[in-house]
Design an enzyme around this catalytic site. Structure first.
Site, PDB file in Angstrom:
ATOM      1  N   HIS A  54       0.835  -1.184   0.000  1.00  0.00           N
ATOM      2  CA  HIS A  54       0.000   0.000   0.000  1.00  0.00           C
ATOM      3  C   HIS A  54       0.881   1.250   0.000  1.00  0.00           C
ATOM      4  CE1 HIS A  54      -3.761  -2.136   1.871  1.00  0.00           C
ATOM      5  NE2 HIS A  54      -3.351  -2.694   0.747  1.00  0.00           N
ATOM      6  N   GLU A  56       0.909   3.906   1.964  1.00  0.00           N
ATOM      7  CA  GLU A  56       1.419   4.341   3.267  1.00  0.00           C
ATOM      8  C   GLU A  56       2.594   3.488   3.736  1.00  0.00           C
ATOM      9  OE1 GLU A  56      -3.180   4.682   3.607  1.00  0.00           O
ATOM     10  OE2 GLU A  56      -1.702   3.569   2.433  1.00  0.00           O
ATOM     11  N   CYS A  79      -6.241   1.667   5.744  1.00  0.00           N
ATOM     12  CA  CYS A  79      -6.907   0.453   6.221  1.00  0.00           C
ATOM     13  C   CYS A  79      -6.681   0.285   7.723  1.00  0.00           C
ATOM     14  CB  CYS A  79      -6.403  -0.770   5.461  1.00  0.00           C
ATOM     15  SG  CYS A  79      -4.626  -1.103   5.606  1.00  0.00           S
ATOM     16  N   CYS A  89      -2.278  -0.149   7.594  1.00  0.00           N
ATOM     17  CA  CYS A  89      -1.674   1.160   7.345  1.00  0.00           C
ATOM     18  C   CYS A  89      -1.906   2.099   8.526  1.00  0.00           C
ATOM     19  CB  CYS A  89      -2.243   1.760   6.064  1.00  0.00           C
ATOM     20  SG  CYS A  89      -1.666   0.903   4.574  1.00  0.00           S
ATOM     21  N   ARG A 181     -17.981 -12.679 -13.072  1.00  0.00           N
ATOM     22  CA  ARG A 181     -16.799 -13.545 -13.132  1.00  0.00           C
ATOM     23  C   ARG A 181     -15.526 -12.705 -13.085  1.00  0.00           C
ATOM     24  NH1 ARG A 181     -13.525 -14.900 -17.131  1.00  0.00           N
ATOM     25  NH2 ARG A 181     -14.859 -13.941 -18.730  1.00  0.00           N
TER      26      ARG A 181
END
Length: 209
Positions: A54, A56, A79, A89, A181
């Site tokens: 991520h 951060e 998050c 994070c 899908r």
């Protein structure tokens, strides 16, 4: 809330970083992070291709010891938990000694949904949200669409720039099933050119305009 010109400039920089990664980070959204200390950018990063690491967790180590007492500008709520079980994070930011976090838009996914900001505030960080929210939300529109519908969003494009891939199917196919899908495979933003497929998608309410 009244934002300073500096706040707006640093968030614009974070948004530009994320914009440059659009189409490369699925199944995760492209996020930009800029770390500022004493009015100077000391580190910056965007979500890596493939969605990890991520933004951060790349920017914080790059800032080094100067990260203590800094302000972090991030385009999406950090998050508060990770599907992989790794450190979130929000943990990275609190343990690093960041003083203030400015967020463009909130993340409704199960691993954030206010948990990131709650964790930051619980550790005494100043958290401000909503700066350039519209621009921040545009960066993760496909991600949010997949969360809500189970399908990637589809737009008409001439060259597919910034998209995860091209949606190719017969206009007579079960387009909902095809898109679900692809959503299960992690795609968030797909494109198609003008023509019969685009018309079929639009007729079924599956084309984002």
């Amino acid at each position: 809330m009244s934002w300073s010109e500096a706040d707006q400039a640093f968030m614009a920089q974070a948004i530009a970083l994320a914009t440059g990664r659009m189409g490369e980070t699925w199944p995760n959204p492209a996020v930009g992070c800029v770390i500022v200390k004493d009015g100077r950018v000391i580190a910056q990063a965007a979500t890596a291709p493939g969605g990890r690491p991520h933004a951060e967790e790349q920017a914080v180590p790059a800032a080094g010891a100067d990260v203590v007492g800094s302000t972090v500008y991030v385009t999406l709520e950090p998050c508060g938990a990770r599907s992989s079980g790794r450190k979130s994070c929000a943990h990275f930011l609190t343990e690093a000694g960041v003083a203030r976090v400015v967020i463009a838009c909130m993340d409704p996914s199960p691993f954030a949904a206010g948990r990131g900001t709650e964790r930051l505030r619980a550790q005494g960080l100043t958290v401000e949200t909503g700066l350039m929210c519209e621009e921040g939300a545009a960066l993760c529109e496909g991600f949010l669409h997949r969360l809500e519908t189970g399908r990637p969003m589809v737009r008409i494009s001439e060259d597919g720039s910034g998209f995860d891939g091209r949606f190719v199917a017969s206009p007579k196919a079960d387009l909902v099933t095809e898109l679900k899908r692809l959503g299960e495979a992690g795609y968030t933003r797909l494109w198609t050119g003008p023509g019969e497929l685009a018309e079929a998608l639009q007729a079924q309410g599956l084309l984002t305009v």
